[in-house]
Design a protein around this motif. Structure first.
Motif, PDB file in Angstrom:
ATOM      1  N   HIS A  27       8.733  14.420  40.163  1.00  0.00           N
ATOM      2  CA  HIS A  27       9.969  13.606  40.249  1.00  0.00           C
ATOM      3  C   HIS A  27      11.018  14.373  41.360  1.00  0.00           C
ATOM      4  O   HIS A  27      10.871  15.478  41.645  1.00  0.00           O
ATOM      5  CB  HIS A  27      10.772  13.496  38.934  1.00  0.00           C
ATOM      6  CG  HIS A  27       9.860  12.536  37.932  1.00  0.00           C
ATOM      7  ND1 HIS A  27       8.449  12.954  37.437  1.00  0.00           N
ATOM      8  CD2 HIS A  27      10.239  11.434  37.389  1.00  0.00           C
ATOM      9  CE1 HIS A  27       8.184  11.828  36.724  1.00  0.00           C
ATOM     10  NE2 HIS A  27       9.159  11.084  36.612  1.00  0.00           N
ATOM     11  N   VAL A  28      11.781  13.321  41.761  1.00  0.00           N
ATOM     12  CA  VAL A  28      12.957  13.861  42.534  1.00  0.00           C
ATOM     13  C   VAL A  28      14.034  14.391  41.489  1.00  0.00           C
ATOM     14  O   VAL A  28      14.216  13.883  40.559  1.00  0.00           O
ATOM     15  CB  VAL A  28      13.427  12.636  43.229  1.00  0.00           C
ATOM     16  CG1 VAL A  28      14.695  13.040  44.064  1.00  0.00           C
ATOM     17  CG2 VAL A  28      12.610  12.076  44.347  1.00  0.00           C
ATOM     18  N   PRO A  29      14.149  15.719  41.795  1.00  0.00           N
ATOM     19  CA  PRO A  29      15.166  16.522  41.064  1.00  0.00           C
ATOM     20  C   PRO A  29      16.682  15.400  40.692  1.00  0.00           C
ATOM     21  O   PRO A  29      16.981  14.879  41.804  1.00  0.00           O
ATOM     22  CB  PRO A  29      15.707  17.803  41.467  1.00  0.00           C
ATOM     23  CG  PRO A  29      14.500  17.857  42.340  1.00  0.00           C
ATOM     24  CD  PRO A  29      13.982  16.606  42.869  1.00  0.00           C
ATOM     25  N   GLY A  30      17.140  15.577  39.371  1.00  0.00           N
ATOM     26  CA  GLY A  30      18.483  15.095  39.085  1.00  0.00           C
ATOM     27  C   GLY A  30      19.735  16.072  39.266  1.00  0.00           C
ATOM     28  O   GLY A  30      19.392  17.042  39.743  1.00  0.00           O
ATOM     29  N   ALA A  31      20.886  15.556  38.296  1.00  0.00           N
ATOM     30  CA  ALA A  31      21.843  16.501  38.400  1.00  0.00           C
ATOM     31  C   ALA A  31      21.476  17.874  37.735  1.00  0.00           C
ATOM     32  O   ALA A  31      20.625  17.992  36.670  1.00  0.00           O
ATOM     33  CB  ALA A  31      22.770  15.792  37.502  1.00  0.00           C
ATOM     34  N   GLN A  32      21.935  19.065  38.090  1.00  0.00           N
ATOM     35  CA  GLN A  32      21.458  20.160  37.779  1.00  0.00           C
ATOM     36  C   GLN A  32      22.137  20.554  36.572  1.00  0.00           C
ATOM     37  O   GLN A  32      23.533  20.049  36.327  1.00  0.00           O
ATOM     38  CB  GLN A  32      21.662  21.400  38.856  1.00  0.00           C
ATOM     39  CG  GLN A  32      20.815  21.146  40.104  1.00  0.00           C
ATOM     40  CD  GLN A  32      21.123  22.488  41.015  1.00  0.00           C
ATOM     41  OE1 GLN A  32      21.777  23.232  40.547  1.00  0.00           O
ATOM     42  NE2 GLN A  32      20.588  22.354  42.174  1.00  0.00           N
ATOM     43  N   PRO A  33      21.658  21.342  35.467  1.00  0.00           N
ATOM     44  CA  PRO A  33      20.443  21.976  35.561  1.00  0.00           C
ATOM     45  C   PRO A  33      19.269  20.731  35.418  1.00  0.00           C
ATOM     46  O   PRO A  33      19.456  19.690  34.803  1.00  0.00           O
ATOM     47  CB  PRO A  33      20.327  22.917  34.443  1.00  0.00           C
ATOM     48  CG  PRO A  33      21.142  22.329  33.408  1.00  0.00           C
ATOM     49  CD  PRO A  33      22.447  21.763  34.252  1.00  0.00           C
ATOM     50  N   TRP A  34      18.095  20.964  36.091  1.00  0.00           N
ATOM     51  CA  TRP A  34      16.975  19.959  35.671  1.00  0.00           C
ATOM     52  C   TRP A  34      15.944  20.755  36.031  1.00  0.00           C
ATOM     53  O   TRP A  34      15.640  21.599  37.054  1.00  0.00           O
ATOM     54  CB  TRP A  34      17.359  18.991  37.186  1.00  0.00           C
ATOM     55  CG  TRP A  34      16.373  17.797  37.062  1.00  0.00           C
ATOM     56  CD1 TRP A  34      16.422  16.574  36.461  1.00  0.00           C
ATOM     57  CD2 TRP A  34      14.926  17.686  37.622  1.00  0.00           C
ATOM     58  NE1 TRP A  34      15.252  15.641  36.645  1.00  0.00           N
ATOM     59  CE2 TRP A  34      14.452  16.465  37.456  1.00  0.00           C
ATOM     60  CE3 TRP A  34      14.105  18.539  38.502  1.00  0.00           C
ATOM     61  CZ2 TRP A  34      13.407  15.976  37.511  1.00  0.00           C
ATOM     62  CZ3 TRP A  34      12.937  18.326  38.722  1.00  0.00           C
ATOM     63  CH2 TRP A  34      12.396  17.120  38.299  1.00  0.00           C
ATOM     64  N   PHE A  35      14.865  20.325  35.322  1.00  0.00           N
ATOM     65  CA  PHE A  35      13.521  20.952  35.134  1.00  0.00           C
ATOM     66  C   PHE A  35      12.473  19.875  35.356  1.00  0.00           C
ATOM     67  O   PHE A  35      12.646  18.748  34.852  1.00  0.00           O
ATOM     68  CB  PHE A  35      13.426  21.778  34.150  1.00  0.00           C
ATOM     69  CG  PHE A  35      12.932  21.209  33.115  1.00  0.00           C
ATOM     70  CD1 PHE A  35      11.748  21.138  32.494  1.00  0.00           C
ATOM     71  CD2 PHE A  35      14.077  20.626  31.985  1.00  0.00           C
ATOM     72  CE1 PHE A  35      11.183  20.554  31.251  1.00  0.00           C
ATOM     73  CE2 PHE A  35      13.570  20.052  31.113  1.00  0.00           C
ATOM     74  CZ  PHE A  35      12.268  19.828  30.496  1.00  0.00           C
ATOM     75  N   GLU A  36      11.158  20.234  35.476  1.00  0.00           N
ATOM     76  CA  GLU A  36       9.925  19.292  35.235  1.00  0.00           C
ATOM     77  C   GLU A  36       8.842  20.742  35.053  1.00  0.00           C
ATOM     78  O   GLU A  36       8.835  21.758  35.485  1.00  0.00           O
ATOM     79  CB  GLU A  36       9.577  18.550  36.125  1.00  0.00           C
ATOM     80  CG  GLU A  36       9.262  19.088  37.598  1.00  0.00           C
ATOM     81  CD  GLU A  36       8.935  18.187  38.765  1.00  0.00           C
ATOM     82  OE1 GLU A  36       8.798  16.708  38.210  1.00  0.00           O
ATOM     83  OE2 GLU A  36       9.123  18.073  39.710  1.00  0.00           O
ATOM     84  N   GLY A  37       7.985  20.032  34.015  1.00  0.00           N
ATOM     85  CA  GLY A  37       7.006  21.117  33.529  1.00  0.00           C
ATOM     86  C   GLY A  37       6.016  20.206  33.205  1.00  0.00           C
ATOM     87  O   GLY A  37       5.794  19.141  32.605  1.00  0.00           O
ATOM     88  N   TRP A  38       4.698  20.800  33.409  1.00  0.00           N
ATOM     89  CA  TRP A  38       3.107  20.238  33.067  1.00  0.00           C
ATOM     90  C   TRP A  38       2.521  21.192  31.960  1.00  0.00           C
ATOM     91  O   TRP A  38       2.665  22.233  32.049  1.00  0.00           O
ATOM     92  CB  TRP A  38       2.510  20.276  34.485  1.00  0.00           C
ATOM     93  CG  TRP A  38       2.842  19.234  35.337  1.00  0.00           C
ATOM     94  CD1 TRP A  38       2.398  17.838  35.424  1.00  0.00           C
ATOM     95  CD2 TRP A  38       3.856  19.313  36.360  1.00  0.00           C
ATOM     96  NE1 TRP A  38       2.980  17.304  36.482  1.00  0.00           N
ATOM     97  CE2 TRP A  38       3.998  18.158  36.924  1.00  0.00           C
ATOM     98  CE3 TRP A  38       4.861  20.244  36.585  1.00  0.00           C
ATOM     99  CZ2 TRP A  38       4.924  17.693  37.981  1.00  0.00           C
ATOM    100  CZ3 TRP A  38       5.642  20.178  37.528  1.00  0.00           C
ATOM    101  CH2 TRP A  38       5.793  18.860  38.189  1.00  0.00           C
TER     102      TRP A  38
END
Length: 383
Positions: A27-38
């Protein structure tokens, strides 16, 4: 992505370009803090072992705690233990199809096509048109997975666990299950074990989270039981029963929503699929959830009831079968969860019988016992 295959949608940050890719894509990062994980978990067909691997990133963010994480989790239902191997790579890069930077938000309109690569080579995931290859290295052990379709989706037409909740612009956390069961070949190498290398076939549960942070407390669980016709020579029969669930406080941290969120009941998302039943439960069905959580005794019970359908899921694990796993917090990755790969689930499914009137009431449809289940308590739900 060519303009003719792109649309505009209203999202958290306003009007942004949306690509016809899968929510499993970056995804395109959003407002920080922001993460993604699989997260991927494999249950072996012909042995008592299961393997999990996770990779997460807070892209380009200066945090007090690590911004990148990769790990391998190994469970053995016979010895009833869980081993966790963790790695902190200097960075993990996510790229879209063809190695392009991620500039468009994905939707549920196409198969996933992306790559993840850790700078220290501790994690590499490539997914393209339902084929995937994953290699992970942590604390001296390695895990390699190779898989392809057919996948078992959460629901028809790209349905996600959240359903309509996925489109709330103020939700701080999202959960997407790409497949409840994908056939894989796995290889695990541990130079300190005997034998050092194990290989076999199995089925992979594949999912993703993204957002600002995990909630203050949560429970997650997943399991499947193989068809008794499965053998080490063939995985064509597949699992005969699968389930996955997750829940905790509503993920709403905006200042003007904090008070409202504290007054809401906890939100739970549940899938229970057998050869006869394909049920998914969400708060807005509407579903009434009753939950008992006791991490110190390795016990979790959930009762989900809606019009004419009810499921009771009871999961228990030895208290010493848990290992600590890092998860995303507002300040980076930290060991805020306890994970067991040696739990057992007992499931009862009920339908409300309307006719004949003399038999009016709840009727037990089926009962399942599933070994080799993953159970996670996170945040303040931990012991």
């Amino acid at each position: 992505m060519c303009a003719s295959r792109a649309v505009y949608a209203l999202a958290i940050s306003g009007l942004i370009l949306v690509a016809d890719a899968s929510p499993y894509d970056p995804h395109v990062p959003g407002a920080q803090p922001w993460f993604e994980g699989w997260y991927t978990r494999v249950i072996a067909v012909d042995s008592a072992v299961s393997f999990g691997t996770v990779a997460g990133l807070f892209p380009s963010q200066a945090l007090a705690k690590p911004a990148y994480f990769a790990g391998i989790i190994v469970g053995n239902v016979t010895s009833r233990n869980t081993q966790v191997y963790q790695q902190l790579p200097p960075s993990i890069t996510a790229t879209a199809s063809g190695g392009r930077p991620v500039h468009e938000q994905p939707t549920a309109l196409a198969p996933p096509d992306f790559s993840l690569e850790a700078a220290d080579f501790s994690y590499n995931l490539t997914v393209s048109n339902d084929d995937f290859r994953l290699s992970a290295y942590a604390a001296g052990v390695t895990l390699t997975l190779v898989g392809n379709a057919p996948n078992v989706p959460w629901g028809p037409g790209g349905e996600t666990p959240e359903g309509a909740l996925a489109y709330l612009p103020f939700a701080d956390l999202h959960w997407y299950v790409y497949s409840l069961a994908t056939p894989v070949t796995w290889t695990f190498h541990n130079p300190e074990a005997s034998p050092q290398t194990l290989t076999g076939q199995g089925y992979a549960h594949m999912e993703k989270n993204w957002g600002r942070t995990f909630p203050e407390k949560w429970v997650w669980a997943q399991g499947m039981r193989m068809s008794r016709r499965c053998s080490s020579a063939s995985v064509s029969e597949g699992p005969e029963v699968m389930f996955a669930l997750a829940g905790g406080p509503a993920p709403l941290s905006r200042p003007w929503l904090v008070r409202a969120a504290s007054a809401l009941p906890m939100a739970w998302l549940v899938a229970y699929h057998s050869q006869n039943i394909k049920w998914n439960f969400r708060p807005y069905d509407p579903t009434v959830f009753r939950v008992h959580s006791d991490a110190c005794h390795g016990l979790f019970q959930l009762n989900a009831t809606r019009f004419l359908q009810s499921v009771v899921i009871t999961i228990d694990a030895d208290s010493d079968s848990f290992g600590d796993v890092a998860c995303p917090t507002s300040s980076g990755f930290s060991n805020e969860s306890m994970h067991s790969f040696a739990a057992e689930a007992h499931i009862q499914a009920y339908r409300y019988r309307l006719w004949p009137l003399r038999l009016l009431g709840w009727e037990l449809v089926e009962t399942q016992v599933i070994p080799n289940v993953a159970l996670e308590f996170g945040g303040t739900f931990r012991c």
